[in-house]
Design a protein around this motif. Structure first.
Motif, PDB file in Angstrom:
ATOM      1  N   GLU A 166       7.094 -10.651  -1.473  1.00  0.00           N
ATOM      2  CA  GLU A 166       7.608 -11.404  -0.319  1.00  0.00           C
ATOM      3  C   GLU A 166       6.675 -11.313   0.881  1.00  0.00           C
ATOM      4  O   GLU A 166       6.361 -12.340   1.476  1.00  0.00           O
ATOM      5  N   PRO A 167       6.235 -10.123   1.280  1.00  0.00           N
ATOM      6  CA  PRO A 167       5.336 -10.065   2.445  1.00  0.00           C
ATOM      7  C   PRO A 167       4.023 -10.811   2.214  1.00  0.00           C
ATOM      8  O   PRO A 167       3.465 -11.394   3.148  1.00  0.00           O
ATOM      9  N   ILE A 168       3.542 -10.830   0.988  1.00  0.00           N
ATOM     10  CA  ILE A 168       2.296 -11.534   0.671  1.00  0.00           C
ATOM     11  C   ILE A 168       2.511 -13.045   0.815  1.00  0.00           C
ATOM     12  O   ILE A 168       1.716 -13.739   1.464  1.00  0.00           O
ATOM     13  N   VAL A 169       3.574 -13.558   0.237  1.00  0.00           N
ATOM     14  CA  VAL A 169       3.886 -14.988   0.340  1.00  0.00           C
ATOM     15  C   VAL A 169       4.087 -15.367   1.802  1.00  0.00           C
ATOM     16  O   VAL A 169       3.549 -16.377   2.283  1.00  0.00           O
ATOM     17  N   ASN A 170       4.841 -14.560   2.543  1.00  0.00           N
ATOM     18  CA  ASN A 170       5.091 -14.842   3.963  1.00  0.00           C
ATOM     19  C   ASN A 170       3.801 -14.826   4.773  1.00  0.00           C
ATOM     20  O   ASN A 170       3.610 -15.649   5.667  1.00  0.00           O
ATOM     21  N   ALA A 171       2.913 -13.896   4.464  1.00  0.00           N
ATOM     22  CA  ALA A 171       1.635 -13.817   5.178  1.00  0.00           C
ATOM     23  C   ALA A 171       0.795 -15.066   4.930  1.00  0.00           C
ATOM     24  O   ALA A 171       0.162 -15.594   5.860  1.00  0.00           O
ATOM     25  N   ILE A 186      -1.885  -8.177   7.882  1.00  0.00           N
ATOM     26  CA  ILE A 186      -1.617  -7.001   8.730  1.00  0.00           C
ATOM     27  C   ILE A 186      -0.276  -7.172   9.440  1.00  0.00           C
ATOM     28  O   ILE A 186       0.562  -6.269   9.429  1.00  0.00           O
ATOM     29  N   ALA A 187      -0.054  -8.338  10.041  1.00  0.00           N
ATOM     30  CA  ALA A 187       1.190  -8.575  10.784  1.00  0.00           C
ATOM     31  C   ALA A 187       2.416  -8.487   9.888  1.00  0.00           C
ATOM     32  O   ALA A 187       3.464  -7.988  10.308  1.00  0.00           O
ATOM     33  N   ARG A 188       2.293  -8.937   8.651  1.00  0.00           N
ATOM     34  CA  ARG A 188       3.426  -8.939   7.720  1.00  0.00           C
ATOM     35  C   ARG A 188       3.487  -7.678   6.854  1.00  0.00           C
ATOM     36  O   ARG A 188       4.355  -7.561   6.005  1.00  0.00           O
ATOM     37  N   ASN A 189       2.548  -6.765   7.062  1.00  0.00           N
ATOM     38  CA  ASN A 189       2.460  -5.567   6.234  1.00  0.00           C
ATOM     39  C   ASN A 189       2.470  -5.969   4.754  1.00  0.00           C
ATOM     40  O   ASN A 189       3.218  -5.432   3.945  1.00  0.00           O
ATOM     41  N   ALA A 190       1.589  -6.908   4.427  1.00  0.00           N
ATOM     42  CA  ALA A 190       1.541  -7.479   3.086  1.00  0.00           C
ATOM     43  C   ALA A 190       0.690  -6.647   2.130  1.00  0.00           C
ATOM     44  O   ALA A 190       0.110  -7.163   1.188  1.00  0.00           O
ATOM     45  N   PHE A 191       0.611  -5.404   2.396  1.00  0.00           N
ATOM     46  CA  PHE A 191      -0.102  -4.471   1.516  1.00  0.00           C
ATOM     47  C   PHE A 191       0.508  -3.106   1.748  1.00  0.00           C
ATOM     48  O   PHE A 191       1.060  -2.831   2.799  1.00  0.00           O
ATOM     49  N   GLN A 192       0.444  -2.275   0.755  1.00  0.00           N
ATOM     50  CA  GLN A 192       0.868  -0.896   0.935  1.00  0.00           C
ATOM     51  C   GLN A 192      -0.257   0.010   0.482  1.00  0.00           C
ATOM     52  O   GLN A 192      -0.983   0.547   1.301  1.00  0.00           O
ATOM     53  N   CYS A 193      -0.452   0.131  -0.805  1.00  0.00           N
ATOM     54  CA  CYS A 193      -1.565   0.981  -1.244  1.00  0.00           C
ATOM     55  C   CYS A 193      -2.898   0.278  -1.032  1.00  0.00           C
ATOM     56  O   CYS A 193      -3.929   0.922  -0.890  1.00  0.00           O
ATOM     57  N   GLY A 194      -2.905  -1.063  -1.020  1.00  0.00           N
ATOM     58  CA  GLY A 194      -4.101  -1.836  -0.750  1.00  0.00           C
ATOM     59  C   GLY A 194      -4.974  -2.123  -1.953  1.00  0.00           C
ATOM     60  O   GLY A 194      -5.952  -2.861  -1.843  1.00  0.00           O
ATOM     61  N   PHE A 195      -4.648  -1.579  -3.104  1.00  0.00           N
ATOM     62  CA  PHE A 195      -5.502  -1.752  -4.272  1.00  0.00           C
ATOM     63  C   PHE A 195      -5.642  -3.218  -4.665  1.00  0.00           C
ATOM     64  O   PHE A 195      -6.725  -3.679  -5.018  1.00  0.00           O
TER      65      PHE A 195
END
Length: 160
Positions: free
Chosen positions: A144-149, A96-105
């Motif tokens: 990138e946001p997923i790895v960072n999260a 959530i903090a890193r916005n590591a999702f967009q559509c969420g699928f």
């Protein structure tokens, strides 16, 4: 579907014993979603390439689109709904903090893989994270946001 087109078997899903009566040709992902009614596990490619259907079977990562539901007879299956560890809580907050999702699928699959990684390797470097995520696809975030999260969650868990 006639009587001979169904079979009954038992498995444990998220710590709860489930007796399933269904077509023996149903994939595990379909049993989870359509028979048991747990919706976080997604149906994506049906070829094991995207990782949206990732669950744990007897503690190991599994693509639930690649096995029949009845193959889980007598086994333990954990979906995102049943993953309530401190690791998962840290990952959810970091995503959530890193916005590591967009559509969420794809998110449920990434979270399941990331939690498994952090259980086995509490301090993964970036290369280890990327390697673990190799079987999951995201069309929105660029990874990138997923790895960072995942890195953030690992650091948070080390502080706690």
């Amino acid at each position: 579907m006639g009587e001979r087109d169904v079979t009954t078997y038992t498995m444990t899903i998220n710590g709860r014993q489930e007796t399933v009566t269904a077509d023996p040709r149903l994939l595990l992902v379909d049993v989870i979603r359509d028979v048991v009614g747990l919706r976080a596990t997604h149906v994506g490619c049906l070829t094991g390439d995207c990782g949206a259907c990732t669950v744990l079977v007897d503690g190991s990562i599994a693509k639930s689109c690649l096995s029949l539901g009845m193959a889980a007879e007598g086994r333990s299956v954990v979906t995102l709904e049943g993953e309530t560890s401190d690791i998962m809580a840290a990952l959810r907050a970091a995503f959530i903090a890193r916005n590591a999702f967009q559509c969420g699928f794809c998110t449920a699959g990434f979270l399941m893989v990331a939690a498994d990684l952090l259980r086995h390797e509490p301090r993964p470097n970036e290369a280890a994270i990327r390697h673990a995520l190799n079987g999951n696809l995201c069309r929105c975030t660029g990874y990138e946001p997923i790895v960072n999260a995942i890195q953030d969650a690992a650091r948070q868990l080390q502080r706690d």
